[in-house]
Design a protein around this motif. Sequence first.
Motif, PDB file in Angstrom:
ATOM      1  N   SER A 141     -54.900  36.084 -46.774  1.00 34.01           N
ATOM      2  CA  SER A 141     -54.206  37.387 -46.333  1.00 34.01           C
ATOM      3  C   SER A 141     -55.012  38.276 -45.255  1.00 34.01           C
ATOM      4  N   SER A 171     -39.494  49.790 -44.021  1.00 33.59           N
ATOM      5  CA  SER A 171     -39.441  48.534 -44.966  1.00 33.59           C
ATOM      6  C   SER A 171     -37.906  48.642 -45.747  1.00 33.59           C
ATOM      7  N   VAL A 178     -40.377  44.175 -43.784  1.00 31.47           N
ATOM      8  CA  VAL A 178     -41.518  45.011 -43.911  1.00 31.47           C
ATOM      9  C   VAL A 178     -42.204  44.727 -42.544  1.00 31.47           C
ATOM     10  N   SER A 234     -42.705  41.193 -41.276  1.00 32.06           N
ATOM     11  CA  SER A 234     -42.508  40.154 -42.313  1.00 32.06           C
ATOM     12  C   SER A 234     -41.236  40.328 -42.902  1.00 32.06           C
ATOM     13  N   LEU A 255     -38.839  39.391 -53.227  1.00 36.31           N
ATOM     14  CA  LEU A 255     -39.293  40.930 -52.923  1.00 36.31           C
ATOM     15  C   LEU A 255     -38.125  41.533 -52.912  1.00 36.31           C
ATOM     16  N   PRO A 288     -38.638  46.061 -51.064  1.00 33.02           N
ATOM     17  CA  PRO A 288     -39.876  45.941 -49.929  1.00 33.02           C
ATOM     18  C   PRO A 288     -40.646  47.277 -49.886  1.00 33.02           C
ATOM     19  N   VAL A 327     -44.470  47.278 -50.846  1.00 31.70           N
ATOM     20  CA  VAL A 327     -45.631  46.387 -49.936  1.00 31.70           C
ATOM     21  C   VAL A 327     -46.198  48.018 -48.934  1.00 31.70           C
ATOM     22  N   LEU A 338     -49.033  42.323 -48.681  1.00 37.33           N
ATOM     23  CA  LEU A 338     -47.897  41.561 -49.014  1.00 37.33           C
ATOM     24  C   LEU A 338     -48.116  40.554 -50.126  1.00 37.33           C
ATOM     25  N   GLU A 358     -41.943  33.527 -46.858  1.00 36.23           N
ATOM     26  CA  GLU A 358     -42.223  34.425 -46.012  1.00 36.23           C
ATOM     27  C   GLU A 358     -41.991  33.910 -44.884  1.00 36.23           C
ATOM     28  N   THR A 385     -43.474  35.789 -41.239  1.00 34.26           N
ATOM     29  CA  THR A 385     -44.108  36.712 -40.554  1.00 34.26           C
ATOM     30  C   THR A 385     -44.325  36.347 -39.120  1.00 34.26           C
TER      31      THR A 385
END
Length: 158
Positions: A7, A26, A50, A66, A73, A76, A79, A83, A138, A140
Amino acid sequence: SLSSLISFTELMESRGMRASSNVLYSELCSPNPVEMMALGLSVDDKVARVHRVRSADDSPISLEYSSVPPDILPNPADVQNSLYDVLRKTGQAPTRAIQRVAAVNLSGSEATLLQMPEGAAVLKIERTGFLASGRPVEFTSGFYRSDHYDFVSEIRRV
């Protein structure tokens, strides 16, 4: 390294810096075509989005947008920084990802958020993260200051 899935927070901590986020947005909403393709969603599904400015030692160095399926999730707003930390708590963090890196120039709003001049060159990274089962969890898309990022990869003759 281009071969490690860590991350932003972990990367900054490994550099001895303090990671933080400014959440711009979010919400649970309808997925766009890119999110549907990346996450295997339909037009009737929802997606958790997010959008954040990511900083290291209070200096903005990336914008991250993201998208995550809502069963992974559901809220949101959970976060606030990482994340992946939120996803790890439920055992839903990606174990592998496919990532694309390109050089682009910033638009006005992105430049303002990153405190850079409009048109400045940055790295655009799009990543789809997958669970061990192969499910995408995910997507992003982000802009990363090229004066703070470089990548190392090992290549071999096949």
